[in-house]
Enzyme design. Structure first.
Site, short mmCIF file in Angstrom:
data_model
loop_
_atom_site.label_atom_id
_atom_site.label_comp_id
_atom_site.label_asym_id
_atom_site.label_seq_id
_atom_site.Cartn_x
_atom_site.Cartn_y
_atom_site.Cartn_z
N PHE A 91 -2.39 4.68 4.28
CA PHE A 91 -2.32 6.14 4.25
C PHE A 91 -0.89 6.59 4.48
O PHE A 91 -0.14 5.95 5.23
CB PHE A 91 -3.22 6.76 5.32
CG PHE A 91 -4.69 6.55 5.09
CD1 PHE A 91 -5.47 7.57 4.56
CD2 PHE A 91 -5.31 5.36 5.41
CE1 PHE A 91 -6.84 7.40 4.35
CE2 PHE A 91 -6.67 5.16 5.21
CZ PHE A 91 -7.43 6.19 4.67
N THR A 125 -6.80 0.12 3.67
CA THR A 125 -6.23 1.27 2.96
C THR A 125 -4.96 1.72 3.66
O THR A 125 -4.92 1.82 4.89
CB THR A 125 -7.23 2.44 2.88
OG1 THR A 125 -8.40 2.01 2.17
CG2 THR A 125 -6.62 3.63 2.16
#
Length: 398
Positions: free
Chosen positions: A284, A282
């Site tokens: 960010f 992921t």
């Protein structure tokens, strides 16, 4: 931290010539002026008219009625001034921006309050700790709450997910970037390692349901099916699922969350790395109230959003401004324009088309004249253009 290759000087008021003072300065003063300090921008590109901001201000000369600039400021004029305009009054954009807290903060985030979405133990908290190791994390119930926490000075930064290698973009945060006036000041990538958690004494064969964030459930769908867990229950975040299972002492429901969440809420880890694809990362974004000063001495990204008029080749024309300058694009995302969701065609009132915003990530710094020129070119025909941030690229392992 000042921008690379840019020097700054003060512009004091020009004193009137003293009565009885000789018009020509003494030889020592003339000799001193030869050692003047020049103010220039080493990376400036004044030849291209598409530059969105000037990077090298015009320099006064003796012929202009103003002598060179030295470390003591602007020297006394050698001749009466006639119609002199201070360069900054014509175009103040070349003046260096004052340093902000985003520029001078400690790299480890000591003393910073960093907002994230979710309960303690969420992956977003782990990302915040990776971005700012010594920060104080501030859990927020919703993404919008984290934006507001920074904007209202409750927190100094926010670390929020932008895209996942399996689930794709988090569209809610793309929309919130336009709703709020925060700036992207960095990015951090986090490897997501899902675990199946349950209360002490509960075995996998006892589980009939799994609870977690919708994306986490989707990323573990095949593994859960193989384990015989057919029912799925979606909640706001992974750590919140672990907290609920622990507080309710559920015996037939497990949570998909991190191993840190298991420690925080007293749950057992029944299985590790249960995501269907092991390469689960992921990305960010790190948000602040103020932008950082871009540089060219290390890899940078620039994130922008723009909209275009309807017509054939408009998107091709927009992307060409980067291709012609050999600027690589790492991401392009289209989202319906919230304020103008529909566009009525001129030739047919019944022909309604969606009006789109295009989010683009560039492998370039705003300190690079090529980037400024490309955006200046795009601004000539884009109906809307905004720079969301120019920030260092995360080159570390997830």
């Amino acid at each position: 931290m000042a921008p690379t290759g840019t020097a700054c000087f003060r512009l004091p008021s020009l004193p009137a010539r003293a009565r009885g003072r000789p018009a020509n300065p003494p030889p020592t003063a003339s000799l001193h002026r030869r050692h003047s300090l020049r103010c220039s921008a080493a990376n400036g590109d004044s030849s291209n008219p598409n530059s969105i901001s000037s990077t090298s201000p015009p320099r006064g000369t003796v012929a202009d009625g103003v002598e060179s600039v030295d470390v003591n400021g602007l020297r006394r004029p050698s001749a009466p001034l006639s119609g002199l305009t201070v360069p900054g009054a014509r175009d103040p954009h070349w003046l260096p921006r004052p340093l902000t807290s985003a520029d001078v903060m400690e790299a480890n985030g000591k003393g910073l309050k960093v907002a994230y979405q979710g309960c303690p133990g969420a992956y977003s908290e782990a990302a915040a700790k990776k971005a700012y190791p010594n920060c104080e994390t501030v859990p927020c119930e919703h993404f919008d709450t984290a934006f507001q926490a920074v904007q209202n000075w409750v927190a100094d930064r926010a670390v929020l997910p932008l895209e996942n290698s399996l689930g794709g973009s988090i569209h809610r945060n793309y929309d919130l970037l336009l709703r709020h006036s925060l700036h992207i000041v960095g990015e951090v990538r986090l490897a997501v390692r899902h675990c199946l958690l349950a209360n002490p004494g509960v075995k996998i064969e006892n589980l009939k349901s799994a609870m977690s964030h919708p994306q986490a459930l989707a990323q573990c769908e095949h593994t859960l099916t193989e384990l015989g867990i057919e029912h799925r229950e979606a909640v706001d975040d992974t750590a919140g699922a672990a907290k609920f299972v622990a507080e309710q002492m559920l015996q037939d429901t497990g949570a998909i969350a991190s191993s840190l969440a298991a420690k925080l809420y007293g749950l057992d880890v029944l299985a590790e790395n249960i995501q269907d694809d092991k390469d689960n990362v992921t990305r960010f974004m790190m948000l602040a109230r103020e932008p950082i000063i871009p540089r060219t001495d290390k890899p940078f990204k620039t994130s922008i959003v723009f909209s275009l008029e309807e017509g054939p080749g408009q998107l091709f024309k927009a992307l060409a401004v980067f291709a012609l300058r050999e600027i690589n694009l790492t991401k392009i995302e289209s989202r319906p324009h919230k304020e103008r969701p529909l566009r009525v065609s001129d030739d047919c009132l019944l022909n309604r088309n969606f009006d789109y915003l295009f989010y683009v990530d560039l492998e370039a710094s705003m300190a690079d004249p090529k980037t400024q020129n490309a955006l200046g070119n795009l601004k000539e025909f884009a109906t809307f253009l905004r720079v969301l941030g120019s920030y260092p690229t995360d080159v570390n392992e997830p």
